[in-house]
Write a protein that holds these residues in place. Structure first.
Motif, PDB file in Angstrom:
ATOM      1  N   TYR A 143       0.873  -1.382   0.035  1.00  0.00           N
ATOM      2  CA  TYR A 143      -0.079  -0.074  -0.103  1.00  0.00           C
ATOM      3  C   TYR A 143       0.781   1.206   0.158  1.00  0.00           C
ATOM      4  CZ  TYR A 143      -3.848   2.981   1.296  1.00  0.00           C
ATOM      5  OH  TYR A 143      -4.792   4.080   1.312  1.00  0.00           O
ATOM      6  N   LEU A 144       2.047   1.401   0.675  1.00  0.00           N
ATOM      7  CA  LEU A 144       3.082   2.289   0.789  1.00  0.00           C
ATOM      8  C   LEU A 144       3.725   2.262  -0.394  1.00  0.00           C
ATOM      9  CD1 LEU A 144       4.111   1.970   4.377  1.00  0.00           C
ATOM     10  CD2 LEU A 144       2.539   3.697   3.403  1.00  0.00           C
ATOM     11  N   THR A 145       3.717   1.462  -1.476  1.00  0.00           N
ATOM     12  CA  THR A 145       4.187   1.601  -2.755  1.00  0.00           C
ATOM     13  C   THR A 145       3.118   2.337  -3.809  1.00  0.00           C
ATOM     14  OG1 THR A 145       3.365  -0.366  -3.647  1.00  0.00           O
ATOM     15  CG2 THR A 145       5.658  -0.216  -2.722  1.00  0.00           C
ATOM     16  N   HIS A 146       2.029   2.811  -3.158  1.00  0.00           N
ATOM     17  CA  HIS A 146       0.855   3.261  -3.943  1.00  0.00           C
ATOM     18  C   HIS A 146       0.392   4.704  -3.560  1.00  0.00           C
ATOM     19  CE1 HIS A 146      -2.901   3.857  -5.993  1.00  0.00           C
ATOM     20  NE2 HIS A 146      -3.625   3.879  -4.834  1.00  0.00           N
ATOM     21  N   LYS A 147       0.506   4.767  -2.100  1.00  0.00           N
ATOM     22  CA  LYS A 147       0.200   6.049  -1.624  1.00  0.00           C
ATOM     23  C   LYS A 147       1.391   6.637  -0.600  1.00  0.00           C
ATOM     24  CE  LYS A 147      -4.671   6.124  -1.498  1.00  0.00           C
ATOM     25  NZ  LYS A 147      -5.034   7.334  -2.286  1.00  0.00           N
ATOM     26  N   LEU A 148       1.766   7.804  -0.545  1.00  0.00           N
ATOM     27  CA  LEU A 148       2.808   8.608   0.329  1.00  0.00           C
ATOM     28  C   LEU A 148       2.127   8.362   1.816  1.00  0.00           C
ATOM     29  CD1 LEU A 148       3.865  11.732  -1.513  1.00  0.00           C
ATOM     30  CD2 LEU A 148       5.126   9.441  -1.359  1.00  0.00           C
ATOM     31  N   PRO A 149       3.002   8.088   2.839  1.00  0.00           N
ATOM     32  CA  PRO A 149       2.488   8.098   4.166  1.00  0.00           C
ATOM     33  C   PRO A 149       1.446   8.677   4.506  1.00  0.00           C
ATOM     34  CG  PRO A 149       4.777   7.556   4.140  1.00  0.00           C
ATOM     35  CD  PRO A 149       4.474   8.119   2.601  1.00  0.00           C
ATOM     36  N   GLU A 150       1.649  10.132   4.416  1.00  0.00           N
ATOM     37  CA  GLU A 150       0.668  11.136   4.717  1.00  0.00           C
ATOM     38  C   GLU A 150      -0.740  10.904   4.062  1.00  0.00           C
ATOM     39  OE1 GLU A 150       3.544  11.796   3.673  1.00  0.00           O
ATOM     40  OE2 GLU A 150       3.723  13.701   2.597  1.00  0.00           O
ATOM     41  N   LYS A 271      13.785  10.469  20.805  1.00  0.00           N
ATOM     42  CA  LYS A 271      13.922  11.698  19.829  1.00  0.00           C
ATOM     43  C   LYS A 271      12.779  12.660  20.055  1.00  0.00           C
ATOM     44  CE  LYS A 271      17.791   9.778  18.445  1.00  0.00           C
ATOM     45  NZ  LYS A 271      19.124  10.470  18.933  1.00  0.00           N
ATOM     46  N   ALA A 272      11.989  12.455  20.660  1.00  0.00           N
ATOM     47  CA  ALA A 272      10.771  13.198  20.890  1.00  0.00           C
ATOM     48  C   ALA A 272       9.810  13.091  19.620  1.00  0.00           C
ATOM     49  CB  ALA A 272      11.010  14.686  21.465  1.00  0.00           C
ATOM     50  N   LEU A 273       9.877  12.031  18.933  1.00  0.00           N
ATOM     51  CA  LEU A 273       9.187  11.765  17.850  1.00  0.00           C
ATOM     52  C   LEU A 273       7.841  10.820  18.227  1.00  0.00           C
ATOM     53  CD1 LEU A 273      11.772  11.258  15.346  1.00  0.00           C
ATOM     54  CD2 LEU A 273      10.776  13.455  15.685  1.00  0.00           C
ATOM     55  N   ILE A 274       6.549  11.503  18.264  1.00  0.00           N
ATOM     56  CA  ILE A 274       5.619  10.734  18.743  1.00  0.00           C
ATOM     57  C   ILE A 274       4.409  10.404  17.801  1.00  0.00           C
ATOM     58  CG2 ILE A 274       3.596  10.694  20.513  1.00  0.00           C
ATOM     59  CD1 ILE A 274       6.495  10.760  21.702  1.00  0.00           C
ATOM     60  N   THR A 275       4.256  11.375  16.908  1.00  0.00           N
ATOM     61  CA  THR A 275       3.000  11.531  15.854  1.00  0.00           C
ATOM     62  C   THR A 275       3.646  11.155  14.601  1.00  0.00           C
ATOM     63  OG1 THR A 275       3.115  13.859  15.450  1.00  0.00           O
ATOM     64  CG2 THR A 275       1.680  13.159  17.050  1.00  0.00           C
ATOM     65  N   VAL A 279       7.355  12.320  12.753  1.00  0.00           N
ATOM     66  CA  VAL A 279       8.412  11.497  12.133  1.00  0.00           C
ATOM     67  C   VAL A 279       8.645  11.859  10.640  1.00  0.00           C
ATOM     68  CG1 VAL A 279       8.707   9.010  11.379  1.00  0.00           C
ATOM     69  CG2 VAL A 279       7.796   9.510  13.592  1.00  0.00           C
ATOM     70  N   LEU A 280       7.582  12.296  10.007  1.00  0.00           N
ATOM     71  CA  LEU A 280       7.614  12.548   8.594  1.00  0.00           C
ATOM     72  C   LEU A 280       8.650  13.820   8.595  1.00  0.00           C
ATOM     73  CD1 LEU A 280       4.136  11.531   6.928  1.00  0.00           C
ATOM     74  CD2 LEU A 280       6.267  10.266   7.072  1.00  0.00           C
ATOM     75  N   SER A 281       8.421  14.581   9.576  1.00  0.00           N
ATOM     76  CA  SER A 281       9.215  15.974   9.446  1.00  0.00           C
ATOM     77  C   SER A 281      10.519  15.815   9.764  1.00  0.00           C
ATOM     78  CB  SER A 281       8.699  16.972  10.338  1.00  0.00           C
ATOM     79  OG  SER A 281       7.345  17.293  10.135  1.00  0.00           O
ATOM     80  N   ASN A 282      11.194  14.402  10.313  1.00  0.00           N
ATOM     81  CA  ASN A 282      12.289  14.476  10.795  1.00  0.00           C
ATOM     82  C   ASN A 282      13.125  12.948   9.937  1.00  0.00           C
ATOM     83  OD1 ASN A 282      12.980  16.280  13.322  1.00  0.00           O
ATOM     84  ND2 ASN A 282      10.929  15.749  13.287  1.00  0.00           N
ATOM     85  N   LEU A 283      12.797  12.601   8.971  1.00  0.00           N
ATOM     86  CA  LEU A 283      13.360  11.583   8.225  1.00  0.00           C
ATOM     87  C   LEU A 283      14.802  11.611   7.954  1.00  0.00           C
ATOM     88  CD1 LEU A 283      10.400  10.582   5.855  1.00  0.00           C
ATOM     89  CD2 LEU A 283      10.913   9.506   7.790  1.00  0.00           C
ATOM     90  N   GLU A 325      14.784  15.133   1.623  1.00  0.00           N
ATOM     91  CA  GLU A 325      13.866  16.006   1.161  1.00  0.00           C
ATOM     92  C   GLU A 325      13.603  16.073  -0.267  1.00  0.00           C
ATOM     93  OE1 GLU A 325      12.880  18.015   3.682  1.00  0.00           O
ATOM     94  OE2 GLU A 325      14.143  17.098   4.840  1.00  0.00           O
ATOM     95  N   THR A 326      14.110  15.000  -0.964  1.00  0.00           N
ATOM     96  CA  THR A 326      13.281  14.959  -2.527  1.00  0.00           C
ATOM     97  C   THR A 326      12.801  13.751  -2.562  1.00  0.00           C
ATOM     98  OG1 THR A 326      15.592  13.499  -2.910  1.00  0.00           O
ATOM     99  CG2 THR A 326      15.880  15.879  -3.243  1.00  0.00           C
ATOM    100  N   SER A 327      12.067  13.527  -3.759  1.00  0.00           N
ATOM    101  CA  SER A 327      11.360  12.377  -4.269  1.00  0.00           C
ATOM    102  C   SER A 327      12.107  11.363  -3.875  1.00  0.00           C
ATOM    103  CB  SER A 327      10.530  12.470  -5.495  1.00  0.00           C
ATOM    104  OG  SER A 327       9.774  11.339  -5.742  1.00  0.00           O
ATOM    105  N   GLY A 328      11.228  10.111  -3.440  1.00  0.00           N
ATOM    106  CA  GLY A 328      11.893   8.799  -3.136  1.00  0.00           C
ATOM    107  C   GLY A 328      11.634   7.906  -4.396  1.00  0.00           C
ATOM    108  N   GLY A 329      11.045   8.394  -5.546  1.00  0.00           N
ATOM    109  CA  GLY A 329      10.729   7.726  -6.808  1.00  0.00           C
ATOM    110  C   GLY A 329       9.248   7.418  -7.056  1.00  0.00           C
TER     111      GLY A 329
END
Length: 435
Positions: A143-150, A271-275, A279-283, A325-329
């Motif tokens: 499913y995560l190859t079809h939609k971005l996580p957000e 690392k204070a990454l809860i939501t 997480v997506l802001s700190n990849l 920060e760039t597209s993963g494909g």
């Protein structure tokens, strides 16, 4: 997305023509030829990689809240159906939510009473009176190859809101980050000491005597794997990755390796990454920590006893420098919520059955064999139906319904199916019992 993360090779100054210089440039951008002679100290073209895609492979989320009372009752009833000894009743253990037709499992666990699953989500739900999260969900890798996580989470949230009152943002229980890349580097060329890590375990693995990869820190709050993804696909049949690799620049036959880091909730909280938003802001920060502080592939130096000073392997320099920060494909343009297998598997089993029957009958001619084969098959099914006290057509529908529940392909709770099967099965059973 950058398709070549290697360091540029200096160009030698010559009196070559422009055509010769272009050929040299093309050679530098090409993937290295295979080599099995690389060592810990190799710094040649074998360390060059071609990045195909990167992103999040596995994602586990939890939500606070309470399921609706009527949903709780409905799921309790469906769970009982899933536990039934009757196939026609077990097949009804489904619940349709939007475009998802979930299988309802016959078991839960101590924390979550209900489990719903299709090809996109595995949703575990707690009863309203439980002092635990309302939902714990695994989003599938496909499913995560079809939609971005957000985007995937946004859709998941809309599903959960039809099951209960969601009272929190999505909290991350685990996230796996990965990069798939082409490399002819001999990944078995170094020994364990080349891995400088805070983890307690470093293990090498092989499948059928073929080196398959490394696993570091498995079972801990952070873990890593560097493994042969082509070999893994041969076992898992995740062929949906192949066209995505091709779009990323892979040529047919090229070896593909995956570097993957697994971050669990305890590590993320440190690392204070809860939501999920956190997480997506700190990849980039997570990848940097994993590849520069927690784990490094080095070039061991026997003259220097301080391992932290050992130079970084060129392969690791490339992998650690991915720009998150760039597209993963590219993403899959299509995705099915069903878990149906490729029909070729069913056809293969049918072919095996037919040819076995033909061999027993000493028959080589397909045209002469096919009709007698189906006649024998009909009699076999009919006799089986009579032995268990059910009508031929009802037995077929029971079997199809059972598989439809597992494959998420057909809603057996629709009124047409229920009216047909319930009336037919009940009438036949009464007749069989002389009622």
């Amino acid at each position: 997305m950058k398709n070549d993360l290697s360091n540029e090779v200096p160009q030698t100054a010559t009196r070559e023509s422009a055509r010769q210089r272009q050929r040299q440039q093309d050679d530098r951008e090409a993937v290295a030829v295979p080599s099995n002679t690389a060592t810990n100290n190799s710094n040649n073209v074998d360390n060059k990689i071609k990045c195909l895609r990167f992103g999040i492979d596995s994602l586990y989320l939890s939500y606070q809240g309470n399921i609706f009372p009527y949903i709780n009752q409905q799921l309790a009833d469906l769970k009982k159906l899933a536990q039934s000894d009757r196939a026609d009743q077990k097949a009804k253990a489904q619940i349709k939510i939007g475009d998802h037709l979930f299988e309802v499992k016959d078991k839960g666990n101590s924390m979550f009473s209900y489990v719903l699953e299709d090809n996109a989500f595995r949703i575990q739900l707690s009863r309203p009176d439980k002092a635990v999260p309302m939902a714990y969900v695994k989003l599938s890798s496909e499913y995560l190859t079809h939609k971005l996580p957000e985007e995937a989470e946004k859709h998941l949230n809309s599903v959960l809101k039809q099951l209960g009152d969601v009272e929190s943002l999505a909290n991350v229980s685990r996230v796996d980050m990965f990069v798939d890349f082409v490399s002819y580097q001999n990944m078995e060329a170094w020994n364990r000491e080349a891995w400088v890590t805070r983890a307690g375990t470093v293990n090498a693995y092989a499948v059928d005597q073929r080196f398959s990869g490394w696993a570091i820190g498995m079972g801990g709050v952070i873990a890593a794997r560097l493994y042969d993804k082509v070999l893994e696909i041969q076992k898992s049949n995740k062929t949906y990755l192949l066209p995505l690799w091709e779009m990323g620049g892979r040529l047919e036959g090229e070896p593909v390796w995956r570097l993957e880091f697994e971050f669990k909730r305890d590590m993320l909280r440190q690392k204070a990454l809860i939501t999920l938003v956190d997480v997506l802001s700190n990849l980039s920060g997570l990848w940097s920590y994993a590849t520069t502080e927690w784990l490094k592939l080095t070039l061991p130096n026997s003259d220097d006893k301080t391992r932290a000073r050992w130079p970084i392997h060129p392969l690791w320099q490339s992998l650690s420098s991915i720009d998150w920060e760039t597209s993963g494909g590219a993403l899959q343009s299509r995705f099915s919520n069903t878990r149906k297998p490729d029909k070729s598997a069913a056809l293969h089993r049918a072919f095996t059955g037919l040819t076995t029957w033909m061999a027993v009958q000493s028959q080589y001619d397909y045209e002469l064999a096919i009709h007698p084969f189906f006649e024998d098959l009909y009699h076999y099914i009919n006799n089986h139906a009579m032995n268990i006290g059910i009508d031929f057509d009802a037995l077929i529908r029971e079997k199809v319904a059972t598989k439809s529940r597992l494959f998420n392909t057909m809603d057996v709770n629709n009124e047409i199916y229920e009216a047909y099967v319930d009336d037919e099965v009940e009438a036949y059973r009464k007749a069989s019992n002389g009622e």
